[in-house]
Design a protein around this motif. Structure first.
Motif, mmCIF file in Angstrom:
data_model
loop_
_atom_site.group_PDB
_atom_site.id
_atom_site.type_symbol
_atom_site.label_atom_id
_atom_site.label_comp_id
_atom_site.label_asym_id
_atom_site.label_seq_id
_atom_site.Cartn_x
_atom_site.Cartn_y
_atom_site.Cartn_z
ATOM 1 N N TYR A 152 0.772 -1.317 -0.049
ATOM 2 C CA TYR A 152 0.013 -0.079 0.035
ATOM 3 C C TYR A 152 0.739 1.420 0.035
ATOM 4 O O TYR A 152 1.644 1.438 0.725
ATOM 5 N N TYR A 153 0.690 2.227 -0.890
ATOM 6 C CA TYR A 153 1.091 3.358 -0.984
ATOM 7 C C TYR A 153 0.143 4.485 -0.568
ATOM 8 O O TYR A 153 -0.906 4.546 -1.495
ATOM 9 N N LEU A 154 0.177 5.270 0.295
ATOM 10 C CA LEU A 154 -0.733 6.339 0.725
ATOM 11 C C LEU A 154 -0.706 7.473 -0.237
ATOM 12 O O LEU A 154 0.402 7.962 -0.688
ATOM 13 N N PHE A 155 -1.951 7.766 -0.835
ATOM 14 C CA PHE A 155 -1.835 8.871 -1.766
ATOM 15 C C PHE A 155 -3.110 9.975 -1.661
ATOM 16 O O PHE A 155 -4.149 9.758 -2.310
ATOM 17 N N SER A 165 -3.626 14.330 6.783
ATOM 18 C CA SER A 165 -3.389 14.096 8.187
ATOM 19 C C SER A 165 -3.767 12.502 8.690
ATOM 20 O O SER A 165 -2.969 12.037 9.436
ATOM 21 N N ASP A 166 -4.739 12.084 8.190
ATOM 22 C CA ASP A 166 -5.129 10.589 8.272
ATOM 23 C C ASP A 166 -4.037 9.615 7.734
ATOM 24 O O ASP A 166 -3.795 8.597 8.553
ATOM 25 N N SER A 167 -3.456 10.214 6.593
ATOM 26 C CA SER A 167 -2.458 9.161 6.192
ATOM 27 C C SER A 167 -1.303 9.163 7.141
ATOM 28 O O SER A 167 -0.451 8.084 7.445
ATOM 29 N N LYS A 168 -0.810 10.302 7.490
ATOM 30 C CA LYS A 168 0.341 10.401 8.477
ATOM 31 C C LYS A 168 0.030 9.693 10.086
ATOM 32 O O LYS A 168 0.822 8.972 10.570
ATOM 33 N N LYS A 169 -1.239 9.723 10.350
ATOM 34 C CA LYS A 169 -1.648 9.120 11.569
ATOM 35 C C LYS A 169 -1.872 7.399 11.318
ATOM 36 O O LYS A 169 -1.096 6.931 12.282
ATOM 37 N N ILE A 170 -1.840 7.069 10.207
ATOM 38 C CA ILE A 170 -1.814 5.662 9.895
ATOM 39 C C ILE A 170 -0.320 5.480 9.853
ATOM 40 O O ILE A 170 0.138 4.095 10.477
ATOM 41 N N LEU A 171 0.514 6.048 9.264
ATOM 42 C CA LEU A 171 1.968 5.718 9.287
ATOM 43 C C LEU A 171 2.714 5.966 10.594
ATOM 44 O O LEU A 171 3.472 5.249 10.939
ATOM 45 N N CYS A 172 1.997 6.791 11.626
ATOM 46 C CA CYS A 172 2.557 6.818 13.008
ATOM 47 C C CYS A 172 2.064 5.821 13.881
ATOM 48 O O CYS A 172 2.301 5.742 15.048
ATOM 49 N N ASN A 198 8.385 7.784 10.663
ATOM 50 C CA ASN A 198 7.629 7.064 9.669
ATOM 51 C C ASN A 198 6.804 7.690 8.725
ATOM 52 O O ASN A 198 6.292 7.548 7.728
ATOM 53 N N GLY A 199 6.250 8.770 9.442
ATOM 54 C CA GLY A 199 5.272 9.597 8.683
ATOM 55 C C GLY A 199 5.935 10.252 7.460
ATOM 56 O O GLY A 199 5.071 10.836 6.465
ATOM 57 N N LYS A 200 7.290 10.458 7.363
ATOM 58 C CA LYS A 200 7.909 11.114 6.507
ATOM 59 C C LYS A 200 7.816 10.117 5.039
ATOM 60 O O LYS A 200 8.136 10.738 4.054
ATOM 61 N N LEU A 202 5.399 9.414 3.652
ATOM 62 C CA LEU A 202 4.130 9.813 2.779
ATOM 63 C C LEU A 202 4.551 10.631 1.609
ATOM 64 O O LEU A 202 4.281 10.493 0.555
ATOM 65 N N THR A 203 5.577 11.382 1.813
ATOM 66 C CA THR A 203 6.050 12.343 0.844
ATOM 67 C C THR A 203 6.567 11.320 -0.331
ATOM 68 O O THR A 203 6.608 11.460 -1.622
ATOM 69 N N GLN A 204 7.401 10.294 -0.013
ATOM 70 C CA GLN A 204 8.035 9.387 -0.818
ATOM 71 C C GLN A 204 7.028 8.800 -1.480
ATOM 72 O O GLN A 204 7.130 8.367 -2.679
ATOM 73 N N MET A 205 6.030 8.076 -0.667
ATOM 74 C CA MET A 205 4.819 7.619 -1.398
ATOM 75 C C MET A 205 4.067 8.324 -2.427
ATOM 76 O O MET A 205 3.699 7.818 -3.721
ATOM 77 N N GLN A 206 3.764 9.724 -2.268
ATOM 78 C CA GLN A 206 3.338 10.578 -3.089
ATOM 79 C C GLN A 206 3.997 10.800 -4.505
ATOM 80 O O GLN A 206 3.471 10.845 -5.565
ATOM 81 N N GLU A 207 5.608 10.811 -4.270
ATOM 82 C CA GLU A 207 6.269 10.940 -5.447
ATOM 83 C C GLU A 207 6.080 9.897 -6.332
ATOM 84 O O GLU A 207 6.330 10.097 -7.385
ATOM 85 N N ILE A 208 6.229 8.819 -5.823
ATOM 86 C CA ILE A 208 6.149 7.646 -6.728
ATOM 87 C C ILE A 208 4.883 7.597 -7.209
ATOM 88 O O ILE A 208 4.748 6.890 -8.500
ATOM 89 N N GLY A 209 3.845 7.823 -6.561
ATOM 90 C CA GLY A 209 2.342 7.881 -7.352
ATOM 91 C C GLY A 209 2.483 8.897 -8.588
ATOM 92 O O GLY A 209 1.940 8.452 -9.465
ATOM 93 N N THR A 210 2.912 9.945 -8.283
ATOM 94 C CA THR A 210 2.815 11.049 -9.230
ATOM 95 C C THR A 210 3.828 10.566 -10.443
ATOM 96 O O THR A 210 3.562 10.714 -11.574
ATOM 97 N N ASN A 211 5.073 10.377 -10.079
ATOM 98 C CA ASN A 211 6.022 10.320 -10.979
ATOM 99 C C ASN A 211 6.330 9.078 -11.844
ATOM 100 O O ASN A 211 6.437 9.161 -12.969
ATOM 101 N N LEU A 212 5.932 8.008 -11.084
ATOM 102 C CA LEU A 212 6.413 6.701 -11.576
ATOM 103 C C LEU A 212 4.760 5.966 -12.246
ATOM 104 O O LEU A 212 4.854 5.739 -13.331
ATOM 105 N N VAL A 213 3.934 6.049 -11.389
ATOM 106 C CA VAL A 213 2.615 5.274 -11.529
ATOM 107 C C VAL A 213 1.755 6.464 -12.294
ATOM 108 O O VAL A 213 0.948 5.977 -13.102
#
Length: 256
Positions: A152-155, A165-172, A198-200, A202-213
């Motif tokens: 799962y990649y939160l996006f 905020s909910d995404s970060k709460k999940i990661l944390c 671990n909440g950090k 999220l930025t990496q997940m968003q970058e993968i979603g935006t640029n790769l997928v």
């Protein structure tokens, strides 16, 4: 009217980055098309310009979308280009090619991992915790999958104000997988902590979603061979897709 047409075309296309031209398109034609498309549609990014079997008509690849223009780049066609002799859609064939990534480029180490059964198969899901269709995917589809590892990649999407905020709460959370499934599939609450190392991710997940997928909506699913499927998919249909879209190495092994 011009603004309406521009907005409609942009809405149909995924934005991307660089321009690459096929050898079959002359430099002058490519330059003219690029110049006029940019003049008429400044926000449009052109990935590739290809010739088509139709004289004077050129294919434009933009993200995971395809459309066509004339040699001037001032006139566009959006729809299916059909080969009537073979009864095939050239547009669909090209779209299928574009809707696929190299699975090995997915950084699975940053994903929230969920293993069901023996976890033999693998898929990736880009999900927004506040997206209604994503929640249904968890409650109705992934819960019924067997023998699969889900990355799962939160996006979080901008249309859901609390999603980031909910995404970060999940990661944390102490157990991000349990927190995510509990929240999305069973309506359980989330903890209050939204700030942690671990909440950090999220930025990496968003970058993968935006640029790769090149995610344009959620949920977006990446199948074992890298094929991309968007939207809510019923469990039986997703199971068939997983079986039918195995990586080449697995297909070769099964044939032996």
């Amino acid at each position: 009217m011009k603004k309406l047409v521009q907005a409609s075309l942009i809405a149909c296309l995924s934005l991307s980055c660089a321009v690459a031209t096929a050898a079959s398109v002359s430099d002058s034609t490519a330059a003219t098309i690029t110049k006029n498309l940019k003049a008429n549609l400044p926000d449009l990014a052109i990935d590739k310009i290809e010739s088509t079997p139709l004289p004077g008509i050129y294919e434009i690849d933009s993200g995971r979308k395809v459309f066509y223009v004339d040699a001037s780049g001032n006139y566009a066609l959006i729809g299916n280009l059909l080969d009537l002799t073979t009864k095939t859609s050239l547009t669909e064939q090209r779209s299928n090619d574009l809707n696929q990534i190299d699975w090995k480029k997915l950084p699975t180490d940053i994903a929230i991992t969920r293993v069901k059964g023996n976890g033999t198969n693998k898929i990736a899901i880009f999900t927004d915790p506040d997206c209604p269709f994503c929640k249904r995917l968890e409650a109705e589809t992934t819960s019924k999958l067997k023998d699969v590892t889900i990355y799962y990649y939160l996006f979080p999407l901008a249309i859901h104000p609390n999603a980031a905020s909910d995404s970060k709460k999940i990661l944390c959370a102490e157990n991000p997988e349990s927190a995510m499934v509990g929240f999305m599939a069973h309506g359980q609450g989330l903890g209050k902590n939204a700030t942690c190392d671990n909440g950090k991710k999220l930025t990496q997940m968003q970058e993968i979603g935006t640029n790769l997928v090149q995610v344009t909506g959620t949920p977006t699913i990446v199948l074992p061979n890298g094929k991309i499927v968007s939207g809510l998919v019923p469990p039986d249909a997703l199971s068939r897709m997983i079986d039918q879209n195995q990586p080449e190495s697995v297909v070769t092994t099964l044939k032996k």
